[in-house]
Motif scaffolding. Sequence first.
Motif, PDB file in Angstrom:
ATOM      1  N   VAL A  33       0.837  -1.196   0.000  1.00  0.00           N
ATOM      2  CA  VAL A  33       0.000   0.000   0.000  1.00  0.00           C
ATOM      3  C   VAL A  33       0.873   1.248   0.000  1.00  0.00           C
ATOM      4  O   VAL A  33       0.532   2.268  -0.564  1.00  0.00           O
ATOM      5  CB  VAL A  33      -0.934  -0.005   1.232  1.00  0.00           C
ATOM      6  N   ASN A  34       2.040   1.135   0.611  1.00  0.00           N
ATOM      7  CA  ASN A  34       2.951   2.265   0.739  1.00  0.00           C
ATOM      8  C   ASN A  34       4.336   1.842   0.250  1.00  0.00           C
ATOM      9  O   ASN A  34       4.809   0.767   0.628  1.00  0.00           O
ATOM     10  CB  ASN A  34       3.001   2.670   2.213  1.00  0.00           C
ATOM     11  N   PRO A  35       5.035   2.653  -0.567  1.00  0.00           N
ATOM     12  CA  PRO A  35       6.362   2.273  -1.067  1.00  0.00           C
ATOM     13  C   PRO A  35       7.371   1.971   0.037  1.00  0.00           C
ATOM     14  O   PRO A  35       8.280   1.189  -0.153  1.00  0.00           O
ATOM     15  CB  PRO A  35       6.813   3.480  -1.874  1.00  0.00           C
ATOM     16  N   ALA A  36       7.223   2.576   1.209  1.00  0.00           N
ATOM     17  CA  ALA A  36       8.159   2.352   2.314  1.00  0.00           C
ATOM     18  C   ALA A  36       8.136   0.906   2.800  1.00  0.00           C
ATOM     19  O   ALA A  36       9.116   0.428   3.363  1.00  0.00           O
ATOM     20  CB  ALA A  36       7.853   3.303   3.460  1.00  0.00           C
ATOM     21  N   VAL A  37       7.039   0.199   2.571  1.00  0.00           N
ATOM     22  CA  VAL A  37       6.954  -1.203   2.979  1.00  0.00           C
ATOM     23  C   VAL A  37       8.053  -2.005   2.289  1.00  0.00           C
ATOM     24  O   VAL A  37       8.683  -2.862   2.895  1.00  0.00           O
ATOM     25  CB  VAL A  37       5.565  -1.786   2.625  1.00  0.00           C
ATOM     26  N   LEU A  38       8.295  -1.717   1.042  1.00  0.00           N
ATOM     27  CA  LEU A  38       9.310  -2.431   0.271  1.00  0.00           C
ATOM     28  C   LEU A  38      10.701  -1.849   0.491  1.00  0.00           C
ATOM     29  O   LEU A  38      11.651  -2.581   0.753  1.00  0.00           O
ATOM     30  CB  LEU A  38       8.949  -2.369  -1.219  1.00  0.00           C
ATOM     31  N   THR A  39      10.844  -0.552   0.396  1.00  0.00           N
ATOM     32  CA  THR A  39      12.166   0.070   0.424  1.00  0.00           C
ATOM     33  C   THR A  39      12.812   0.104   1.808  1.00  0.00           C
ATOM     34  O   THR A  39      14.034   0.170   1.911  1.00  0.00           O
ATOM     35  CB  THR A  39      12.111   1.496  -0.136  1.00  0.00           C
ATOM     36  N   LYS A  40      12.030   0.042   2.859  1.00  0.00           N
ATOM     37  CA  LYS A  40      12.626   0.040   4.203  1.00  0.00           C
ATOM     38  C   LYS A  40      13.378  -1.272   4.446  1.00  0.00           C
ATOM     39  O   LYS A  40      14.473  -1.280   4.979  1.00  0.00           O
ATOM     40  CB  LYS A  40      11.552   0.250   5.268  1.00  0.00           C
ATOM     41  N   ALA A  41      12.787  -2.377   4.039  1.00  0.00           N
ATOM     42  CA  ALA A  41      13.424  -3.686   4.225  1.00  0.00           C
ATOM     43  C   ALA A  41      14.443  -3.993   3.133  1.00  0.00           C
ATOM     44  O   ALA A  41      15.460  -4.629   3.385  1.00  0.00           O
ATOM     45  CB  ALA A  41      12.358  -4.769   4.256  1.00  0.00           C
ATOM     46  N   LEU A  42      14.175  -3.556   1.911  1.00  0.00           N
ATOM     47  CA  LEU A  42      15.029  -3.849   0.765  1.00  0.00           C
ATOM     48  C   LEU A  42      15.292  -2.564  -0.025  1.00  0.00           C
ATOM     49  O   LEU A  42      14.704  -2.335  -1.083  1.00  0.00           O
ATOM     50  CB  LEU A  42      14.344  -4.892  -0.137  1.00  0.00           C
ATOM     51  N   PRO A  43      16.178  -1.710   0.460  1.00  0.00           N
ATOM     52  CA  PRO A  43      16.371  -0.391  -0.141  1.00  0.00           C
ATOM     53  C   PRO A  43      16.860  -0.409  -1.590  1.00  0.00           C
ATOM     54  O   PRO A  43      16.687   0.570  -2.310  1.00  0.00           O
ATOM     55  CB  PRO A  43      17.396   0.281   0.771  1.00  0.00           C
ATOM     56  N   GLU A  44      17.431  -1.521  -2.047  1.00  0.00           N
ATOM     57  CA  GLU A  44      17.927  -1.581  -3.428  1.00  0.00           C
ATOM     58  C   GLU A  44      16.813  -1.808  -4.466  1.00  0.00           C
ATOM     59  O   GLU A  44      17.033  -1.647  -5.655  1.00  0.00           O
ATOM     60  CB  GLU A  44      18.994  -2.680  -3.565  1.00  0.00           C
ATOM     61  N   GLU A  46      13.229  -1.047  -6.450  1.00  0.00           N
ATOM     62  CA  GLU A  46      12.451   0.115  -6.881  1.00  0.00           C
ATOM     63  C   GLU A  46      10.971  -0.158  -6.601  1.00  0.00           C
ATOM     64  O   GLU A  46      10.428  -1.158  -7.079  1.00  0.00           O
ATOM     65  CB  GLU A  46      12.659   0.350  -8.373  1.00  0.00           C
ATOM     66  N   PRO A  47      10.291   0.705  -5.834  1.00  0.00           N
ATOM     67  CA  PRO A  47       8.887   0.470  -5.491  1.00  0.00           C
ATOM     68  C   PRO A  47       8.012   0.285  -6.730  1.00  0.00           C
ATOM     69  O   PRO A  47       8.183   0.981  -7.732  1.00  0.00           O
ATOM     70  CB  PRO A  47       8.475   1.723  -4.725  1.00  0.00           C
ATOM     71  N   TYR A  48       7.116  -0.680  -6.660  1.00  0.00           N
ATOM     72  CA  TYR A  48       6.129  -1.004  -7.681  1.00  0.00           C
ATOM     73  C   TYR A  48       6.724  -1.600  -8.949  1.00  0.00           C
ATOM     74  O   TYR A  48       6.085  -2.383  -9.616  1.00  0.00           O
ATOM     75  CB  TYR A  48       5.237   0.202  -8.012  1.00  0.00           C
ATOM     76  N   ALA A  49       7.942  -1.269  -9.325  1.00  0.00           N
ATOM     77  CA  ALA A  49       8.558  -1.847 -10.521  1.00  0.00           C
ATOM     78  C   ALA A  49       9.011  -3.266 -10.259  1.00  0.00           C
ATOM     79  O   ALA A  49       9.023  -4.103 -11.170  1.00  0.00           O
ATOM     80  CB  ALA A  49       9.737  -0.977 -10.972  1.00  0.00           C
ATOM     81  N   LYS A  50       9.406  -3.571  -9.031  1.00  0.00           N
ATOM     82  CA  LYS A  50       9.931  -4.904  -8.702  1.00  0.00           C
ATOM     83  C   LYS A  50       9.078  -5.609  -7.646  1.00  0.00           C
ATOM     84  O   LYS A  50       9.538  -6.519  -6.994  1.00  0.00           O
ATOM     85  CB  LYS A  50      11.375  -4.793  -8.230  1.00  0.00           C
ATOM     86  N   SER A  51       7.861  -5.194  -7.490  1.00  0.00           N
ATOM     87  CA  SER A  51       6.945  -5.863  -6.559  1.00  0.00           C
ATOM     88  C   SER A  51       5.985  -6.724  -7.378  1.00  0.00           C
ATOM     89  O   SER A  51       5.879  -6.571  -8.584  1.00  0.00           O
ATOM     90  CB  SER A  51       6.194  -4.832  -5.713  1.00  0.00           C
ATOM     91  N   PRO A  52       5.276  -7.650  -6.737  1.00  0.00           N
ATOM     92  CA  PRO A  52       4.346  -8.510  -7.482  1.00  0.00           C
ATOM     93  C   PRO A  52       3.330  -7.686  -8.262  1.00  0.00           C
ATOM     94  O   PRO A  52       2.850  -6.660  -7.796  1.00  0.00           O
ATOM     95  CB  PRO A  52       3.639  -9.324  -6.389  1.00  0.00           C
ATOM     96  N   VAL A  53       3.027  -8.156  -9.455  1.00  0.00           N
ATOM     97  CA  VAL A  53       2.081  -7.465 -10.327  1.00  0.00           C
ATOM     98  C   VAL A  53       0.792  -8.271 -10.373  1.00  0.00           C
ATOM     99  O   VAL A  53       0.815  -9.480 -10.464  1.00  0.00           O
ATOM    100  CB  VAL A  53       2.654  -7.328 -11.754  1.00  0.00           C
ATOM    101  N   MET A  54      -0.331  -7.588 -10.301  1.00  0.00           N
ATOM    102  CA  MET A  54      -1.627  -8.274 -10.312  1.00  0.00           C
ATOM    103  C   MET A  54      -2.005  -8.698 -11.712  1.00  0.00           C
ATOM    104  O   MET A  54      -1.657  -8.354 -12.700  1.00  0.00           O
ATOM    105  CB  MET A  54      -2.712  -7.380  -9.746  1.00  0.00           C
TER     106      MET A  54
END
Length: 54
Positions: A33-44, A46-54
Amino acid sequence: MQIKGAAVHRFGLYDVSVDKPRLSGVAVFGVPVNPAVLTKALPELEPYAKSPVM
């Protein structure tokens, strides 16, 4: 069971080291829901570009 919401992929984790496989955990991957969910744990990543796609 039906899961609703941001869950994109759902997996059961089984212990197969015994005679009969046993469920030992689950993994649920979804779109944050928030880009910080991904980048805080895995800063390398890129939010939404490398997260699961629906």
